[in-house]
Write a protein that holds these residues in place. Structure first.
Motif, PDB file in Angstrom:
ATOM      1  N   ASP A  88      92.345  36.991  79.262  1.00 57.82           N
ATOM      2  CA  ASP A  88      92.659  35.661  78.743  1.00 57.82           C
ATOM      3  C   ASP A  88      93.964  35.676  77.965  1.00 57.82           C
ATOM      4  OD1 ASP A  88      89.202  34.848  78.032  1.00 57.82           O
ATOM      5  OD2 ASP A  88      90.372  34.731  79.870  1.00 57.82           O
ATOM      6  N   PRO A  99      92.075  31.985  82.521  1.00 56.82           N
ATOM      7  CA  PRO A  99      90.909  31.953  83.391  1.00 56.82           C
ATOM      8  C   PRO A  99      89.658  32.337  82.634  1.00 56.82           C
ATOM      9  CG  PRO A  99      92.139  33.965  83.745  1.00 56.82           C
ATOM     10  CD  PRO A  99      92.931  33.155  82.758  1.00 56.82           C
ATOM     11  N   GLN A 186      93.149  30.593  89.180  1.00 60.79           N
ATOM     12  CA  GLN A 186      92.375  31.829  89.117  1.00 60.79           C
ATOM     13  C   GLN A 186      92.437  32.619  90.419  1.00 60.79           C
ATOM     14  OE1 GLN A 186      88.456  30.650  88.012  1.00 60.79           O
ATOM     15  NE2 GLN A 186      89.037  30.095  85.925  1.00 60.79           N
ATOM     16  N   THR A 189      94.966  35.228  89.176  1.00 56.18           N
ATOM     17  CA  THR A 189      94.577  36.056  88.032  1.00 56.18           C
ATOM     18  C   THR A 189      93.285  36.826  88.278  1.00 56.18           C
ATOM     19  OG1 THR A 189      93.435  34.145  87.083  1.00 56.18           O
ATOM     20  CG2 THR A 189      95.724  34.514  86.418  1.00 56.18           C
ATOM     21  N   ARG A 190      92.330  36.227  88.978  1.00 55.99           N
ATOM     22  CA  ARG A 190      91.044  36.883  89.174  1.00 55.99           C
ATOM     23  C   ARG A 190      90.958  37.622  90.497  1.00 55.99           C
ATOM     24  NH1 ARG A 190      85.741  33.235  88.935  1.00 55.99           N
ATOM     25  NH2 ARG A 190      86.436  33.002  86.766  1.00 55.99           N
TER      26      ARG A 190
END
Length: 753
Positions: A88, A99, A186, A189-190
């Protein structure tokens, strides 16, 4: 002058009804498919939402966050300090929305100590998925069957199988609760998708995912998640996904993003082919296939991944010189060989001296095609079908139609031709019966058994599990549409009701009831009825508004160029009323379509769901679906009425057609309609209403009740007598040419049903 309007005119000034909210005007409720509002409009809405009365306490900043950022609410706190994961803080430093932490990740407190509790555990994800009406079920986990079981005595083995069978019946299908995708940011990022692909997604204006994307993308991109997640054995590898989601919910984007990302990651590895199709998307119609290609090209811009539409003459496999199907032979080549168009000599020359033109070889990584076009491309002249070992992704869009008896053999032949052991299969549709689950499972087992027998020496990779994702209620229409079921008694009544929709003479009694306004679609049962209806309505729009150019007809008998031109004019707004068959009922996305008219009752409840799904897409409100039915339709209309009633209850209208906008189906009408038998349903789905089929009126008589014409029966009888007298006179004189001339001179009165 209308006398009734003058007599009913009141001295009091009537209030002007509010402007109707149409799908083709105004801001949209879901910004995904149709762009998004400008920053100024968003700021103005935020100002209005922040207005409060004097003395009201200021709300917390977390409560003022947009829905796509504050999807789960506030983050739990420990000791008055807000916990924030390392992921984060890194996202906040980049200036992007943070995210949500994935459950299973370690959380780091501000004092520097690590803590293992999960801020969003499986229970929280379970609550969120259920609130969005998402249900993910494991239909079959083949990993459990891969291990070898030691041999035991038969009695003990039978007892264990009986006990395990009883436990399975009690437990049912196991459910999955993966972390939902709350923002398209996301994806980077994920899940770490390709940066260029993420930029293309952002460029198209996709910010907040819809329900089907919220649940499907984590499953299809699950191989990039951490192994510590619950159900890691299922989500860590590729999966075969069967998805049922409402129309207009963004299913195309949900399966294109994982395919393009997988092709980009595989292209970087060694041993993967650089040219040729590696992903195949099958669609039932050419119009839908063309739309999928356009979306794929937008998402793959600048990535090197190409998407192509399968056309006649294109080849997917290498062919020998004498292995040429008849589709590749041209008339000019036949003339060079001296072949004529008649007699056995033409057949002999065509068999013995086949010449083929230089066919175009498919080099695109993503190939979108209809079943027959692709099957002809991989079929040899002797009838055998070549294998496609390079295909790693197979998508069946509108899978219930592709696995219907009309397309089933073609679709299964293509499916079995994909011999890659790493093949991932996706089935997507808005309506899908339980028989599709059993057919999918049996096809996967048969294909895997064939691969195992052909590769006895080399071990096969683990089989991907088969999952099913259901969004909302299965086989249900959108609750944002106003449904109207109108009894017209006869064909003349339907034509009169349709003209009243085109030329409304009075305002609706209820100002909250949306009215039908162009542009809209009109669906008929057969092609001749579509052509006859177009002839009747061709001049209903005045010349000042565009005249006959505003009404067009589109069906499968037209050429591909004419179909593409008509569809382009309708999308551009040059055509206001488009009369068509079920050719345009599935998958096509029309921006700002205000309504749908079912001139002929759909042949099934699923057909009704897909027809009315052309409007009210991506959460837009104001769409209208009007369905006319006559005395011939009464035995078959109950299925449509049940779908309308369920949509009204889901929309909170309680019989109000969604959003409380007027009654669509009353309870007494639903109770009075007869319940059709299973045999009647199958016959209706296969052939439609028999009275409206071509030639039906000649067999049963009384065809005037099913003819699309404004002429009365008396006028038609007089014209028939005159035409019969002219033909009898010509026949008596023995002039056969005048018989045809007399028939051609008769006035056009519409096509027979």
């Amino acid at each position: 002058m209308d006398v009734f309007k003058f007599l009913s005119k009141s001295s009091k000034r009537t209030a002007v009804p509010p402007l109707q909210k149409l799908p083709s005007a105004g801001p949209v409720t879901n910004p995904q498919l149709f762009g998004h509002e400008s920053d100024g409009q968003q700021a103005e809405q935020e100002k209005r939402s922040r207005k409060r009365k004097r003395g009201q306490v200021l709300e917390d900043k977390a409560a003022q966050l947009p829905a796509e950022i504050d999807f789960f609410g506030g983050v739990p706190q420990v000791g008055g300090k807000k916990r924030q994961s390392k992921v984060d803080r890194e996202a906040h430093t980049d200036g992007e929305a943070a995210p949500l932490p994935v459950y299973g990740t370690t959380v780091e407190l501000e004092n520097g100590s690590d803590d293992s509790p999960e801020p969003y555990d499986e229970d929280e994800c379970k609550r969120i998925l259920r609130s969005h009406k998402l249900k993910i079920v494991v239909l079959e986990d083949f990993a459990q069957k891969s291990g070898e079981v030691p041999k035991k005595k038969l009695k003990k083995r039978k007892k264990e199988e009986e006990l395990s069978g009883k436990e399975k019946k009690k437990e049912g299908k196991s459910q999955l609760f993966p972390p939902p995708l709350t923002s398209f940011a996301q994806l980077t990022t994920r899940y770490g998708i390709n940066r260029r692909l993420a930029d293309n997604v952002k460029e198209q204006g996709y910010k907040m995912p819809t329900e089907v994307q919220l649940g499907a993308l984590p499953l299809l991109l699950g191989g990039k998640q951490q192994k510590s997640l619950p159900h890691a054995s299922v989500l860590a590898a590729d999966v075969d996904l069967l998805t049922v989601a409402p129309t207009g919910s963004g299913k195309t984007i949900a399966f294109l993003i994982p395919i393009i990302d997988s092709l980009l990651s595989k292209s970087e590895s060694k041993g993967e082919p650089s040219e040729g199709p590696r992903a195949v998307v099958i669609a039932p119609t050419r119009e839908l296939a063309s739309q999928i290609v356009n979306e794929a090209r937008k998402l793959s811009k600048g990535t090197g991944i190409k998407a192509a539409l399968m056309k006649k003459g294109m080849e997917v496999i290498e062919r020998a010189q004498d292995d040429t199907p008849q589709e590749h032979l041209t008339s000019s080549e036949d003339e060079e060989d001296g072949a004529s168009d008649s007699g056995e000599d033409w057949k002999m020359v065509r068999r013995t001296k086949p010449k083929r033109r230089q066919a175009e070889r498919v080099k695109a990584a993503i190939l979108v095609a209809t079943p027959l076009a692709l099957l002809n491309a991989i079929k040899h002249s002797n009838g055998t079908i070549s294998s496609l070992p390079s295909i790693r992704h197979l998508v069946l869009d509108e899978a219930d139609v592709l696995l219907d008896p009309l397309f089933r053999d073609q679709t299964l032949s293509i499916w079995n031709a994909c011999t890659n052991p790493h093949l991932c299969v996706g089935l997507w549709s808005a309506t899908m019966g339980s028989n599709i689950d059993a057919l999918t499972l049996s096809t996967l087992n048969t294909r895997w058994a064939t691969l195992s027998s052909s590769r006895s020496n080399t071990p096969l990779p683990p089989r991907p599990p088969l999952l099913r994702l259901v969004v909302g209620l299965k086989d249900s229409a959108l609750p944002t549409i106003t449904h109207k079921l109108i009894y017209a008694a006869t064909e003349q009544g339907k034509l009169l009701g349709l003209r009243q929709l085109l030329h409304p003479t009075s305002l609706p009694s209820n100002p909250n009831t949306p009215s039908l306004r162009p542009p809209f679609l009109i669906f008929t049962q057969t092609i001749p009825r579509a052509m006859a209806l177009h002839s009747e309505l061709r001049y209903d729009i005045p010349p000042e508004a565009g005249g006959s150019s505003r009404i067009a007809v589109l069906h499968a008998s037209l050429g591909s160029a004419a179909r593409a031109s008509t569809l382009a004019r309708f999308r551009a707004g040059d055509i206001w009323v488009l009369i068509t068959t079920d050719l345009l009922s599935r998958g096509l996305d029309f921006r700002g379509l205000n309504g749908v008219v079912n001139y002929d009752v759909p042949t099934s409840a699923a057909a009704y769901v897909h027809r009315v799904g052309r409007t009210g897409r991506a959460g837009r409100e104001g769409g209208v679906a009007v369905t006319f039915y006559t005395s011939e339709d009464v035995p078959h209309v109950r299925g449509v009425a049940n779908v309308i009633r369920a949509s009204e209850e889901m929309g909170g209208g309680g019989g109000g057609g969604g959003k409380g906008s007027g009654s669509g189906v009353e309870k007494w009408l639903l109770d009075a309609l007869p319940v059709p038998s299973r045999r009647d349903k199958q016959r209706l789905k296969r052939r439609g209403v028999e009275a409206r089929r071509a030639g039906a009126e000649g067999k049963k008589g009384g065809g005037g009740n099913v003819r699309i014409s404004t002429k009365s029966g008396y006028e038609r009888r007089l014209e028939g007598r005159k035409r019969g007298a002219r033909m009898g006179s010509a026949r008596r004189k023995g002039e056969e040419g005048r018989v045809k001339e007399a028939m051609s001179e008769s006035e056009f009165e519409g096509f027979d049903a």
